[in-house]
Design an enzyme around this catalytic site. Structure first.
Site, short mmCIF file in Angstrom:
data_model
loop_
_atom_site.label_atom_id
_atom_site.label_comp_id
_atom_site.label_asym_id
_atom_site.label_seq_id
_atom_site.Cartn_x
_atom_site.Cartn_y
_atom_site.Cartn_z
N ASP A 8 55.92 68.02 56.90
CA ASP A 8 56.72 67.51 55.78
C ASP A 8 58.12 67.21 56.28
O ASP A 8 58.73 68.04 56.97
CB ASP A 8 56.78 68.53 54.65
CG ASP A 8 55.43 68.75 53.98
OD1 ASP A 8 54.48 68.00 54.29
OD2 ASP A 8 55.33 69.66 53.15
N ASP A 129 48.22 66.38 42.31
CA ASP A 129 48.94 67.65 42.38
C ASP A 129 49.02 68.22 40.97
O ASP A 129 49.49 67.54 40.05
CB ASP A 129 50.36 67.44 42.93
CG ASP A 129 50.35 66.67 44.25
OD1 ASP A 129 49.41 66.87 45.03
OD2 ASP A 129 51.27 65.87 44.48
#
Length: 253
Positions: A8, A129
Site C-alpha cells: 500500500d 469493502d
C-alpha cells in the site's frame, strides 16, 4: 489458491493502516521495488498494490511508484486506488499492469464497470469493502446502503469475473479473515473471490484454501513476521495441486 502480498502506497511510501483509518498510517518498508523483489524471491507470483492517496482523493497519486515496481520485477500486478475513469484504467493496463481494481466505481458508477468489462474483460476486478456487511467507498470514508452480497450479484450480472472482498473490521488486525462472509459471498456468486483483510498466520491460509477461494491478499502479517510468505505460497500451491480439502503440515514461528 494464489497468494498476493500487498504493498500500500501513501505519499510515495510503503505503509499499512488499521481498519482503513488514515490516522493510523505507519511505514512498513523503505522501498517498494526492493519489497516487491523480496516477495518474488519468496515465491510470490502476484502482487496487490493500492494507491491509498488515490483511493481517498479519487485520482492517481502514486502511479510512479507502482510503475517503478512494474518495470523492475516480473511479478503479475493488480492495482487499485483512485481508478474512477476509463483513462486511468487504460493508463495502467497500457503500462503493463495485469489487473485493475475498481472499488468506489462499483457503487458510484456501475456504468464505468460495464464499459471497462466490455473493453478489458478479465483484466478488471471489483473491490468490495464492507463494514458490518454494508459496502464502503471513497477510501472507506463513505458507507453505502448496499450489502456486500447484493453488490457482488450486481457485479456478476455485469460480467465481473474477479471480486476482491475486504471485511474492513479485519483489515490490519491480524485476527483472521471473515470466513463466514467469504463463504456467504461464494454462495451468492460464481465469481473468483480474492480474500483480503485479517490474515495472520499459516492456519488462516489453510482455512482459506479449505474454503476454496481463488486468492488471498496478505499485508501486515508479512511485514510483522507472523506469516511466512514462502510457506504460505507452498501451502497455496499444494492446495492447487491436490484439490480442495487437502491436509497440510505446518509450523508456526
Amino acid at each position: 489458491m494464489i497468494i498476493l502480498p500487498a504493498i500500500d502506497i501513501k505519499d510515495g511510501a510503503c505503509v499499512r493502516l488499521y481498519k482503513g483509518d488514515f490516522s493510523t498510517v505507519h511505514k512498513v518498508a523503505e522501498n517498494a521495488v526492493d519489497t516487491a523483489k523480496s516477495f518474488a524471491e519468496q515465491g510470490a507470483k502476484w502482487l496487490h498494490m493500492v494507491d491509498l492517496d488515490g483511493a481517498k482523493d479519487g485520482e492517481r497519486k502514486n502511479s510512479k511508484v507502482i510503475l517503478d515496481v512494474r518495470k523492475n520485477t516480473s511479478l503479475h500486478i493488480e492495482v487499485g486506488g483512485g481508478i474512477r475513469d476509463m483513462a486511468s484504467i487504460e493508463y495502467y493496463l497500457s503500462q503493463g499492469i495485469d489487473r485493475v481494481i475498481l472499488g468506489s466505481a462499483a457503487v458510484k458508477n456501475p456504468e464505468l464497470v460495464k464499459e471497462a468489462i466490455k473493453e478489458y474483460g478479465v483484466k478488471i476486478a471489483v473491490g468490495i469493502d464492507a463494514l458490518n456487511g454494508m459496502v464502503s467507498a471513497e477510501g472507506w470514508t463513505d458507507t453505502s446502503e448496499i450489502s456486500f452480497t447484493e453488490l457482488a450479484k450486481r457485479m456478476e450480472q455485469i460480467g465481473v469475473s474477479y471480486i476482491i472482498f475486504t471485511d474492513i473490521s479485519k483489515d490490519g488486525m491480524l485476527s483472521g479473515p471473515n470466513l463466514n462472509q467469504l463463504d456467504e459471498l461464494k454462495a451468492a456468486v460464481s465469481c473468483r473471490i480474492i480474500a483480503s483483510g485479517g490474515v495472520a498466520n499459516l492456519k488462516d491460509i489453510i482455512n482459506l484454501t479449505d474454503l476454496d477461494v481463488y486468492g488471498a491478499i496478505c499485508g501486515k502479517s508479512i511485514y510483522s513476521g507472523s506469516l511466512d510468505l514462502r510457506a504460505a505460497v507452498e501451502i497455496a500451491n499444494a492446495a492447487e495441486n491436490k484439490g480442495k480439502g487437502a491436509s497440510y503440515d505446518y509450523q508456526q514461528s
